[in-house]
Design an enzyme around this catalytic site. Structure first.
Site, PDB file in Angstrom:
ATOM      1  N   TYR B 139      45.088  42.921  48.779  1.00  0.00           N
ATOM      2  CA  TYR B 139      45.978  42.077  47.983  1.00  0.00           C
ATOM      3  C   TYR B 139      46.045  42.653  46.568  1.00  0.00           C
ATOM      4  CZ  TYR B 139      47.444  37.708  45.549  1.00  0.00           C
ATOM      5  OH  TYR B 139      48.071  36.759  44.777  1.00  0.00           O
ATOM      6  N   LYS B 168      49.293  43.311  50.865  1.00  0.00           N
ATOM      7  CA  LYS B 168      50.166  42.314  50.230  1.00  0.00           C
ATOM      8  C   LYS B 168      50.426  42.781  48.806  1.00  0.00           C
ATOM      9  CE  LYS B 168      50.156  37.526  48.494  1.00  0.00           C
ATOM     10  NZ  LYS B 168      49.292  36.327  48.334  1.00  0.00           N
TER      11      LYS B 168
END
Lengths: 299, 299, 299, 299
Positions: B139, B168
């Site tokens: 992330y 992400k």
């Protein structure tokens, strides 16, 4: 509250030694580092700041380190403790602990996950101030905290929150110090937290220089401070350029990791910083060794 | 390890409701939010991300919330749990807990006080991967973590660390997605974490859109996703511009705080975010109300 | 004034060929480039933009090039001429010349030495508008002009200044296009000036794509534009990723210099750009050759 | 070549007065400004820099102004002429003109439309050096030129190009001066071009301070320079903070425009800057008047 604590000169920042075996804080080594800082002319000791990896310690370790620092300094100079907690309740708890333990001031940096509004930061400092009886040094270091407080905002907090009385500026922008001076009409004590701007900050009126550098290079920072104050600008410039490569190095490579490498090079193994922080790569050991040799600080 | 988890579509992010009296997590409200996300078309539930204030919870709260999410979802869709810890040991501990509790993946963001080198970040993910048996979604959200991982580096981790399988991207730079696509020859599943770039990210090949938006605006995000996939670009553009003001608002004002205000406006008081985070100022309540009225989501 | 010029699709930007011997503009080669742009599907020709080194030409050269372009295009498609002058009188003079010569629009970028205020920029555009009778395309390209105009400000000029009717956005920030759409309720024609954002810009509603790329890669940009418009998003994504490396290259290396190298690689020596601009270094010739080979545009 | 020109102290920068009726350069007023700069202690006169709007003048005006400056100064102090041309041939032509007219040095800033590579900038300076016989001061001012030259690169030019002997640093980053000092082992003469960093730059070893400030505030800059050199740091700090608001103002509002307003407030109407530059808005007249009153420079 005591708004009268008057700090000036070099404020020494210990690193926090860890045992490489157990990971525990090595109090005996911490005591030696504190003694070295005082003997090289520090006029205060500020534990558990960036250099001290305060943000990486759990509560028990943090409290142990704070207490050990206060007891070992034993009022030779004032002790300040750094607080960098993500939530307000955690920051208040640590400030209360430090106050009860006998610190002369706390140094507080807000921390961010979500960016904080000025209202949120103000309330954070207000809550801490309400819970303690010692002065608070506002610590602005956007590169670690993720939050950049403007001079205007910090002056507002000094003017509005009882125990907020000092500012440590580490943004790396010398104009912030101009603004702190101008906005307070020269009355706000501000401190340099950006090692490589020491010459500029002290000339701009910083009351002191917050630094872990003396751990490795002894009284060179204090000599620089004193030569500016005495108006020997050629000497000051020479002293500054003598140590600038060192000062740039420890900021760029990280204070905790680079001071720990330097101590190892100088003969004391204080362990590695806490994961995910790692020991510096070998090439940086070589670079730091060369810098220390040039400064006559490697034997 | 299971590199075969295939996530696509809308990945729904619950917020974490707190009791304003006790400060405890309100599990009943959390269950309602999860049900709403699933019924509006989420193909997975990702708890304890930014929207879920995961970084602000203590260990007991975090574990309670993770377990409650897994049990309530009850395999209707896969559950992912977010981990944002400052130290590697703490991150590993939470990942192991989540794995044992039955998550289908963990989403891991490095956190910084000191800036981390790529070697340090790599070792952080490696340590987590070694300790668990489920996929890791990297992330990247520099605005919250203080660390910006390049597409090259994230692809390197996907290629080198067993359980790292997805990315992400929340940096707000659409070119990162171009690079993730090009560097992996289209094989790396990447997800949009930047709400206001949804149109662009999905067109650039994002497998899914990670969002808390459906909590307030229901299936509008899914409609946008589906219309792009079906090639109805005029409809997609209209849907995007219909919700862009809302998406910009929740990112700018903070996901947790703004979703909580929105829920209150829609009739459910889930408490304020955790201090130092505060409820949004009144003028932003008014602004959000107007936005929700325009979207037909305020009754 | 004619606010009704409707441009859509690919707007082709010629480079300006120079004789390496005399330094003069090579009109014959310019004609060939224009023909190539039209035959690869350009719906307009925009001479003397960034690609055309308009800012580097003296008045005589600029006028000669403008006239040659208008005459050679001969109304096959509309002609636009770019104006990037440091002073307002010089900009007005060139706009008047272009208007009299028969262009269908002028594209105007403010230029800075001192940063300009919005009042100063507004007055600059107003003065040009007052002096001509054709539409003005506001060209925002902070990396060349040193001035970044906000969407709000550009919309204000469109609403307030008679001949200002269109915007070319080259800042590289796709959100600017969202804002142009939202601020004008979808009525303002905006054009993509940032090659590597073509997929995003067209999906966000850009009426056209301003590019010199077709000089080297023919109708690939038009194919991309058309596939988005027809809703074939898989084809669009494939076309975009096919040409993205090329598009990134010409922006990074400079449009004029890189297109000139490409033409040389394809067999036409159009000379070097004007000093201090230099031919690209040899390694970039190699890189571009490889890119063109991959695209099937090198024989 | 004469590498031995030794400049130190305040280098005074005239503005260029224009007739508001004809737009022509007002030579008589220019002479008065030059006399004022010399009488307030300037040790050199540098015409046609940023303050002098050199970039906005056409060739005839530029040459007229250069000649008038040289003739009026009449060797009382050295004259430097600024050159900021977009193309290399134009820059060479102006440098040759200045050399023949009798300047003691030229100050050269590269200008950008396309960003220039270091190879391109180097060749630009080399071409100018090859054409003249006086020293070149490299002028780094990214905010006006759009090009930021690193200390390493500027030192390389000093070491490699015969007539390049000095650097004027206006980037606003004091660390550049540290680097210029360290890279040249203290041998490179560098000058402060960023008014609000004067205290820092002189303490860091700048040989001189390039400024238009004395036009309005007389010998205050020289007093600051001298007090630092004499080690009276309290006086220096007081002088600096006395004039910092003024120095910040003229940089923020633009040197040419703000000095022209100040002259008008002090009784001499030197016209407005050249369009698109405009006179400052009325509120800034008021602000500047207050600043000048505070400094005792408004009668």
């Amino acid at each position: 509250m005591n708004k009268t604590l008057e700090l000036t000169g070099i404020i020494g920042y210990p690193i926090t030694p860890f045992s490489d075996v157990t990971g525990a804080v090595n109090i005996l080594q911490l005591q030696g580092i504190i003694d070295g800082l005082i003997s090289s002319g520090s006029s205060a000791i500020a534990a558990l700041g960036s250099a001290g990896e305060g943000a990486y310690l759990n509560t028990a370790e943090w409290e142990e380190t704070a207490l050990a620092t206060i007891h070992h300094v034993a009022d030779r100079v004032p002790v300040i403790i750094g607080i960098s907690e993500l939530t307000t309740p955690d920051a208040v708890a640590r400030a209360v602990f430090a106050d009860k333990a006998g610190v002369k001031a706390v140094m507080v940096s807000p921390m961010s996950y979500y960016k904080l509004s000025e209202d949120e930061i103000f309330a954070h400092y207000q809550a801490i101030s309400d819970a303690i009886s010692v002065p608070i040094m506002v610590y602005n270091n956007p590169s670690t905290s993720g939050i950049d407080m403007s001079p205007e905002f910090m002056c507002k907090m000094v003017n509005s929150i009882t125990n907020v009385t000092m500012v440590k500026e580490s943004s790396g922008d010398i104009r912030r110090m101009h603004q702190l001076h101008m906005l307070s009409n020269g009355t706000l004590p501000f401190y340099n937290g950006c090692n490589y701007l020491a010459l500029e900050a002290i000339n701009a009126g910083a009351k002191g220089w917050c630094s872990a550098a003396p751990i490795l290079i002894g009284d060179l920072p204090k000599q620089l401070f004193d030569s500016i104050k005495s108006g020997d600008n050629n000497k000051a410039r020479n002293l500054f350029y003598q140590q600038i490569t060192f000062l740039e190095f420890i900021v760029k490579q990280g204070l905790a990791a680079s001071i720990k490498v330097g101590l190892k090079l100088q003969g004391t193994d204080v362990g590695s910083p806490r994961l995910p922080l790692k020991d510096l790569p070998a090439r940086e050991h070589v670079a730091l060794r060369r810098i220390l040799v040039d400064l006559g600080r490697f034997n």
